[in-house]
Scaffold this motif. Structure first.
Motif, PDB file in Angstrom:
ATOM      1  N   ASN A  81       0.849  -1.190   0.000  1.00 45.61           N
ATOM      2  CA  ASN A  81       0.000   0.000   0.000  1.00 45.61           C
ATOM      3  C   ASN A  81       0.883   1.237   0.000  1.00 45.61           C
ATOM      4  O   ASN A  81       2.105   1.140   0.151  1.00 45.61           O
ATOM      5  CB  ASN A  81      -0.968  -0.038   1.179  1.00 45.61           C
ATOM      6  N   PRO A 109       0.939   2.101  14.093  1.00 43.70           N
ATOM      7  CA  PRO A 109      -0.418   1.809  13.633  1.00 43.70           C
ATOM      8  C   PRO A 109      -1.351   3.017  13.741  1.00 43.70           C
ATOM      9  O   PRO A 109      -2.193   3.221  12.875  1.00 43.70           O
ATOM     10  CB  PRO A 109      -0.882   0.676  14.546  1.00 43.70           C
ATOM     11  N   GLU A 110      -1.155   3.872  14.752  1.00 41.93           N
ATOM     12  CA  GLU A 110      -2.059   5.017  14.913  1.00 41.93           C
ATOM     13  C   GLU A 110      -1.910   5.970  13.729  1.00 41.93           C
ATOM     14  O   GLU A 110      -2.887   6.471  13.169  1.00 41.93           O
ATOM     15  CB  GLU A 110      -1.748   5.800  16.214  1.00 41.93           C
ATOM     16  N   GLU A 164      -0.713   5.246  10.760  1.00 40.08           N
ATOM     17  CA  GLU A 164      -1.210   4.630   9.535  1.00 40.08           C
ATOM     18  C   GLU A 164      -2.728   4.742   9.457  1.00 40.08           C
ATOM     19  O   GLU A 164      -3.300   5.053   8.393  1.00 40.08           O
ATOM     20  CB  GLU A 164      -0.780   3.162   9.473  1.00 40.08           C
ATOM     21  N   ALA A 165      -3.393   4.517  10.594  1.00 40.69           N
ATOM     22  CA  ALA A 165      -4.852   4.627  10.629  1.00 40.69           C
ATOM     23  C   ALA A 165      -5.273   6.054  10.297  1.00 40.69           C
ATOM     24  O   ALA A 165      -6.228   6.286   9.537  1.00 40.69           O
ATOM     25  CB  ALA A 165      -5.382   4.233  12.005  1.00 40.69           C
ATOM     26  N   ASN A 166      -4.511   7.017  10.829  1.00 40.71           N
ATOM     27  CA  ASN A 166      -4.789   8.415  10.550  1.00 40.71           C
ATOM     28  C   ASN A 166      -4.673   8.743   9.066  1.00 40.71           C
ATOM     29  O   ASN A 166      -5.531   9.403   8.482  1.00 40.71           O
ATOM     30  CB  ASN A 166      -3.781   9.286  11.322  1.00 40.71           C
ATOM     31  N   ASN A 208      -4.772   6.581   6.616  1.00 44.14           N
ATOM     32  CA  ASN A 208      -5.847   5.898   5.894  1.00 44.14           C
ATOM     33  C   ASN A 208      -7.139   6.709   5.954  1.00 44.14           C
ATOM     34  O   ASN A 208      -7.857   6.837   4.957  1.00 44.14           O
ATOM     35  CB  ASN A 208      -6.087   4.509   6.475  1.00 44.14           C
ATOM     36  N   ALA A 209      -7.410   7.239   7.126  1.00 40.04           N
ATOM     37  CA  ALA A 209      -8.635   8.011   7.277  1.00 40.04           C
ATOM     38  C   ALA A 209      -8.559   9.280   6.440  1.00 40.04           C
ATOM     39  O   ALA A 209      -9.511   9.661   5.753  1.00 40.04           O
ATOM     40  CB  ALA A 209      -8.850   8.365   8.756  1.00 40.04           C
ATOM     41  N   HIS A 210      -7.337   9.892   6.412  1.00 39.18           N
ATOM     42  CA  HIS A 210      -7.166  11.134   5.676  1.00 39.18           C
ATOM     43  C   HIS A 210      -7.446  10.938   4.181  1.00 39.18           C
ATOM     44  O   HIS A 210      -8.098  11.751   3.536  1.00 39.18           O
ATOM     45  CB  HIS A 210      -5.748  11.663   5.882  1.00 39.18           C
ATOM     46  N   ASP A 224      -9.996   3.986   4.710  1.00 42.97           N
ATOM     47  CA  ASP A 224     -10.613   3.154   5.751  1.00 42.97           C
ATOM     48  C   ASP A 224     -12.058   2.794   5.391  1.00 42.97           C
ATOM     49  O   ASP A 224     -12.638   1.899   5.969  1.00 42.97           O
ATOM     50  CB  ASP A 224     -10.589   3.885   7.096  1.00 42.97           C
ATOM     51  N   LYS A 225     -12.585   3.467   4.390  1.00 45.37           N
ATOM     52  CA  LYS A 225     -13.971   3.175   4.011  1.00 45.37           C
ATOM     53  C   LYS A 225     -14.044   1.856   3.239  1.00 45.37           C
ATOM     54  O   LYS A 225     -13.033   1.408   2.683  1.00 45.37           O
ATOM     55  CB  LYS A 225     -14.504   4.310   3.122  1.00 45.37           C
TER      56      LYS A 225
END
Lengths: 311, 355
Positions: A33, A43-44, A46-48, A50-52, A56-57
């Motif tokens: 990715n 991980p936090e 990366e999650a951020n 992804n959300a940006h 994450d959808k």
């Protein structure tokens, strides 16, 4: 004619949708990715990220969002080049690639057609052999080798042209020639064989029996009929030169679109891959449409309106 | 009558990988003003090469006129250059080809193809040429010529294309029209129309025609005189009556016998000439037809027969006409048609070389 073009535009949109869909899913299937780099990200973060970027959808939401964006001609932000959108990349890179591509196509068509015509008119004599040796060389030598040769001899040894970079017209000559060499050779062979075929036709004998001179016969009766296969080749050629220029752009250090296309795939830069693919697809579809319209102009037997068969 | 064309001892050969093919071997004939000469013969007999040599349209190389003269109104065209030929082609001599489907340029309007001749040879302006092209199309029987003149060949039927070809050929009022099997590719009803048209236009324009065909039915319909060609030579030449009612050469007999006729009953098989024409890379010694000729004499395999003259206009190249030759009967189908013609000489006379 208007009806025909309208119909063709509809088909183009359909093909484009299929290309977008296929690219979208193939890209997701590919492992990795955009953020998988040397350092493992916390991980936090990366999650951020992804959300940006909306990763994450669920896939169908992403897919739908993407379709809506394309319709609005907005390819979104690049994942790798921060603060740049894909539209920025295209707006910057494409004019350069386009100029280079057009220069190469011009060289390929002009020299290729002339070589082909000369070879056909002097069939089995030395100009024919010379032209065909040039053509075989052009087809068999890959463009990146041709590029290095040109750089070495014309730029480094003789100093006629600059070695690399993109600053003036002189800078564009070597990359354009390198890019043009293979299609030029192909066009030369195509023109030659198609000229020979046309020259063997009865209507050339008719033209001769009318007392027309050789020049008039060649220009008015032969070339037009011989150019159809060359026009056919123009569609794929345009696409090939525009997408194929990334090697040449790399070698000559040209800030074109081709480079982005390749690096974006390695980077899994989803939006850039999608944006550039869609952009190239549109170019290809338009060039194919133009070729088909050109057919109808060159050969009256080809009816563009369609529907009515045989008259 | 005025002689328009005189061909004297024409020899044409082609350089091929297999050797030199002597396609035309000493052909001589002449053509008067307003006359129609038919040249008949099977494929490869040299009839097309002969006619194309008259316009110097054979591809050179590999083709070459190796000997003889072609006098057009007394002027030899053999030594002429391409540039000089351009002034003759289309203006003095023009040509119609066999296949109207391929002899017009598919990407050029029919009118433009006619106008090219007018602009080149009559120095017409574009507008005048276009008006004349419309007139010509009307002359060759194409309906609505004002509309047709702007159309492309694919919008014409086969018969109409051949009419358009005739319009092109006659555009500059040539003195000689060479028609190379102009009706072979057309169906029979259209054939008749085209022949009718050609005869009609010939009367109007007083053009001489060389008509090349292998269809003897067509010959009877259009020609004044007939030359029968075999293996690159003329073996018999005479008026239509002489060739059809008093043929003398066994090859002509063979051709006539192999022509289906309404009088033939269905019991008898249609006659055919056995074998194939000789290889002209190495023409056979003696008479080229000897090997296929059931009337062949011993001398036919040794020595080429001379030309014998049977009447003022009738010539045949066969030993059978020699006083010492045995009397032979032509085949049944030919015998039925033979009539006594008043013009025939008492005895055939040998024609001296270079008469």
């Amino acid at each position: 004619m208007a009806k025909y073009i309208g119909k063709r535009l509809l088909y183009m949109i359909l093909s484009l949708w299929m290309i977008v869909t296929a690219t979208f899913f193939f890209m997701r299937i590919a492992p990795g990715n955009p953020f998988a780099s040397e350092k493992k990200l916390p991980p936090e973060i990366e999650a951020n990220l992804n959300a940006h970027f909306g990763l994450d959808k669920p896939w169908y939401a992403q897919y739908w969002e993407y379709l809506v964006r394309i319709v609005n001609w907005d390819f979104g932000p690049s994942f790798k080049y921060k603060s740049q959108t894909v539209n920025d990349l295209i707006n910057e890179g494409f004019p350069v690639s386009f100029l280079l591509g057009m220069e190469a196509i011009f060289i390929a068509v002009a020299i290729g057609v002339i070589l082909g015509i000369v070879a056909a008119l002097k069939h089995n004599r030395w100009p024919d052999y010379t032209a065909m040796i040039v053509a075989v060389l052009g087809i068999s030598v890959p463009s990146f080798i041709m590029a290095s040769f040109l750089q070495y001899f014309l730029a480094i040894k003789m100093g006629i042209f600059p070695v690399a970079r993109w600053e003036s017209f002189m800078h564009s000559v070597l990359p354009a020639v390198a890019l043009a060499s293979t299609p030029m050779a192909f066009i030369a062979r195509l023109t030659r064989s198609s000229m020979l075929e046309v020259l063997a036709n009865d209507y050339i004998k008719t033209a001769k029996s009318k007392g027309l001179s050789r020049g008039v016969i060649t220009v008015k009766h032969t070339i037009r009929n011989a150019l159809l296969p060359v026009v056919t080749y123009m569609g794929p050629l345009t696409a090939g030169i525009l997408t194929g220029s990334f090697v040449i752009e790399r070698i000559f250090g040209i800030p074109g679109l081709g480079a982005h296309f390749v690096t974006s795939i390695n980077n899994r830069d989803y939006t850039v891959i999608m944006g550039v693919t869609v952009f190239y697809s549109i170019l290809l579809l338009v060039s194919i449409l133009l070729v088909d319209i050109a057919y109808g102009i060159i050969d009256p037997r080809i009816k563009l309106a369609g529907g009515k068969k045989g008259e | 009558m005025e002689k328009l064309l005189e061909v004297k001892n024409l020899e044409v050969s082609f350089q091929t990988y297999g050797g030199t093919v002597k396609a035309v071997r000493g052909v001589s004939f002449d053509l008067h003003k307003g006359e129609t000469l038919a040249i008949v013969g099977e494929s490869g007999s040299g009839k097309s090469v002969t006619s194309q040599s008259i316009m110097k349209l054979i591809p050179m190389p590999p083709g070459r006129i190796t000997g003889g003269q072609i006098l057009l109104s007394g002027d030899d065209i053999v030594p002429k250059t391409e540039k000089q030929m351009e002034k003759i082609r289309g203006k003095e001599i023009s040509m119609i080809f066999q296949d109207p489907m391929t002899s017009l340029n598919p990407t050029m309007r029919v009118g433009t193809q006619i106008m090219e001749v007018l602009i080149k040879h009559q120095n017409m302006s574009k507008t005048d040429a276009k008006n004349r092209a419309i007139e010509l199309l009307r002359l060759v029987g194409i309906p609505m010529p004002e509309k047709r003149v702007d159309q492309y060949p694919h919008e014409f039927s086969g018969g109409m294309r051949q009419r358009a070809m005739i319009a092109i050929a006659l555009a500059a009022n040539p003195k000689l029209l060479i028609a190379d099997e102009p009706t072979t590719a057309l169906d029979v009803t259209i054939q008749a129309q085209i022949l009718e048209l050609m005869k009609d236009l010939q009367n109007k324009m007083d053009t001489s025609i060389i008509f090349i065909t292998h269809d003897l039915g067509v010959v009877a319909n259009v020609a004044d005189r007939v030359a029968v060609m075999y293996a690159g030579q003329i073996v018999e030449m005479g008026t239509v009556d002489e060739i059809f009612y008093d043929p003398r050469h066994p090859y002509t007999w063979g051709l006539l016998a192999s022509m289906p006729s309404l009088e033939n009953d269905d019991k008898a098989d249609l006659a055919a000439i056995p074998g194939t024409p000789p290889d002209l890379t190495n023409p056979p010694k003696g008479d080229a037809f000897a090997a296929r000729n059931k009337y062949a004499l011993a001398i036919d395999f040794e020595e080429e027969p001379p030309m014998f003259q049977i009447s003022e206009t009738h010539f045949a190249k066969t030993w059978l006409l020699h006083p010492d030759a045995p009397k032979v009967e032509p085949p049944e189908a030919v015998k039925k048609r033979i009539r006594q013609l008043s013009s025939t000489f008492e005895k055939p006379v040998i024609v001296k070389e270079g008469k």
